[in-house]
Scaffold this active site. Structure first.
Site, PDB file in Angstrom:
ATOM      1  N   ASP A 165     -10.507   4.188  -1.470  1.00  0.00           N
ATOM      2  CA  ASP A 165     -11.096   3.132  -0.633  1.00  0.00           C
ATOM      3  C   ASP A 165     -12.619   3.024  -0.767  1.00  0.00           C
ATOM      4  OD1 ASP A 165      -8.515   2.963   0.210  1.00  0.00           O
ATOM      5  OD2 ASP A 165      -8.972   3.136   2.347  1.00  0.00           O
ATOM      6  N   ASP A 203       0.836  -1.197   0.000  1.00  0.00           N
ATOM      7  CA  ASP A 203       0.000   0.000   0.000  1.00  0.00           C
ATOM      8  C   ASP A 203       0.876   1.255   0.000  1.00  0.00           C
ATOM      9  OD1 ASP A 203      -2.000   1.834   0.404  1.00  0.00           O
ATOM     10  OD2 ASP A 203      -2.852   0.840   2.161  1.00  0.00           O
ATOM     11  N   GLY A 215      -5.260   3.643  -7.779  1.00  0.00           N
ATOM     12  CA  GLY A 215      -5.540   3.921  -9.185  1.00  0.00           C
ATOM     13  C   GLY A 215      -4.882   5.180  -9.721  1.00  0.00           C
TER      14      GLY A 215
END
Ligand code: GLA
Length: 403
Positions: free
Chosen positions: A225, A155, A204
């Site tokens: 999210d 992440d 993205g």
């Protein structure tokens, strides 16, 4: 803008050591084989967020088995953020007090016929401000392999600050840094010799779908999210229009984890969520509270025919066919030559049932088709040219059409 980004992305690839160039078990084909169909499992974040513990993960593993989810295909049990401790004197990552023994936990999950996933960041800190992998990529990948980890969600989080600090006002240079950081962890995983599904999470930005497979990504987030609301879920779902060409066996667009069973999502909203993710060939990573799963939620998550569409081995993601009058129609071609066709009532008005007429010629069946209503598990017989369907507010109808 989109074209400019695509062009810079392809120029940048040229300088990266591609997984595709490596021989042997860790060839591109080997990496892609890990996710020949979209990964399925459960992840701790959407329900537990920062509170997740070792005991919660063990319980989740037990319930994935006893609920029938494992046998329906949900095999990855993924620990999200907040498991991390500090680094020891040698720089090795440790776990915090919520996870006393990660190897023992992995052994437990494996003993249930399941696989285990973990989470980190290319930055110094994760999104919840725990220790990230920055500067310790090889070491961390090796630790994960020693523990028996099968899946890594990586992440971006604080690495975004590094990017902005190093290249203020230079988005192309920042994007290059992100790609290199993902490639670095990919190479670190390959060096361990342990297969791990590689899940890219950078929301993205910089059109991740254009480059994620080249840095070893088996799946990559396409948006920010998800939340446990119909509106947020649907914003994400509809943003997937046009992305189908980037997905295929081994590498998938990821519209984020499922919220089925969370918050106040209604039965019809859960049906819409699951239908959309199946049409999108999306990874099915459940995120609900398994200790209190209703029969309704369980039957939605484990519907074999819907899962079969999601997992269809042709691996072609579906796309939008029509949007208008508060109806969305999406379709997906399947390996057996049939087509999955979904209608969604996206009505914003109160309690509006919507009727809609299906014209088979508009969806690629000018001579009619045999129709099966997937959620109703009902054969509708041969439809020559039109049929009428009624869809509840925020609900969906999913058909399988065969010539
Ligand atoms: C980001 C990710 C989420 C979750 C959290 C954990 O927001 O997008 O899926 O992993 O971080 O901190």
């Amino acid at each position: 803008m989109r074209r400019y980004l695509a062009l810079t992305a392809s120029l940048l690839f040229a300088s990266l050591p591609l997984a595709a160039q490596q021989p042997g078990a860790h060839s591109r084909a080997g990496v892609e084989q890990l996710a020949a169909t979209p990964p399925m499992g459960w992840n701790s974040w959407n329900w537990f967020a920062g509170k997740v513990t070792d005991a919660d993960i063990r319980k989740a593993a037990d319930l994935i088995v006893s609920s029938g989810m494992r046998d329906a295909g949900y095999v990855y049990v993924n620990i999200d953020d907040t498991w991390e401790g500090k680094r020891d004197a040698n720089g090795n990552i440790t776990t915090n007090e919520k996870f006393p023994d990660m190897k023992a936990l992995a052994d437990y999950v494996h003993s249930k016929g399941l696989k285990i996933g973990i989470y980190s960041s290319p930055g110094p800190l994760t999104c919840a401000k725990y220790e990230g992998s920055y500067g310790h990529e090889d070491q961390d990948a090796k630790t994960y392999a020693d523990w028996g980890i099968d899946y890594l969600k990586y992440d971006l989080c604080s690495f975004g600050n590094n990017m902005r600090q190093e290249h203020p006002n230079d988005p192309a240079a920042q994007a290059k840094m992100a790609r290199e950081a993902y490639e670095k962890m990919h190479q670190a995983i390959l060096k361990t010799g342990r297969p791990m599904v590689y899940s890219l999470c950078q929301y993205g930005t910089d059109e991740s779908w254009q480059w994620a497979p080249q840095v070893g990504g088996n799946l990559w987030r396409t948006t920010g999210d998800i939340h446990e609301s119909y509106d947020r879920m649907m914003i994400i779902a509809l943003a997937q229009a046009g992305l189908a060409q980037y997905a295929g066996p081994g590498h998938w667009n990821d519209p984020d984890m499922l919220e089925v069973g969370n918050g106040k999502l209604t039965h019809d909203e859960n049906i819409t969520h699951m239908t959309m993710w199946a049409i999108l060939a999306a990874p099915l990573i459940a995120g609900n509270n398994l200790t209190q799963m209703s029969d309704d939620v369980r039957s939605i998550l484990t519907n074999r025919d819907v899962i079969a569409i999601d997992q269809d081995k042709l691996g072609k993601q579906g796309d939008r066919v029509y949007a208008g009058n508060q109806i969305e129609i999406w379709s997906r071609p399947l390996a057996d030559g049939s087509v999955a066709l979904a209608f969604f009532n996206v009505s914003v008005d109160r309690n509006t049932m919507r009727g809609m007429t299906l014209h088979l010629k508009d969806v690629g069946f000018p001579k009619g088709a045999h129709a099966h209503d997937v959620w109703a598990n009902k054969d509708l017989g041969f439809i020559k040219d039109t049929d009428v369907f009624t869809i509840p507010k925020h609900g969906a109808v999913l058909l399988k059409l065969t010539k």
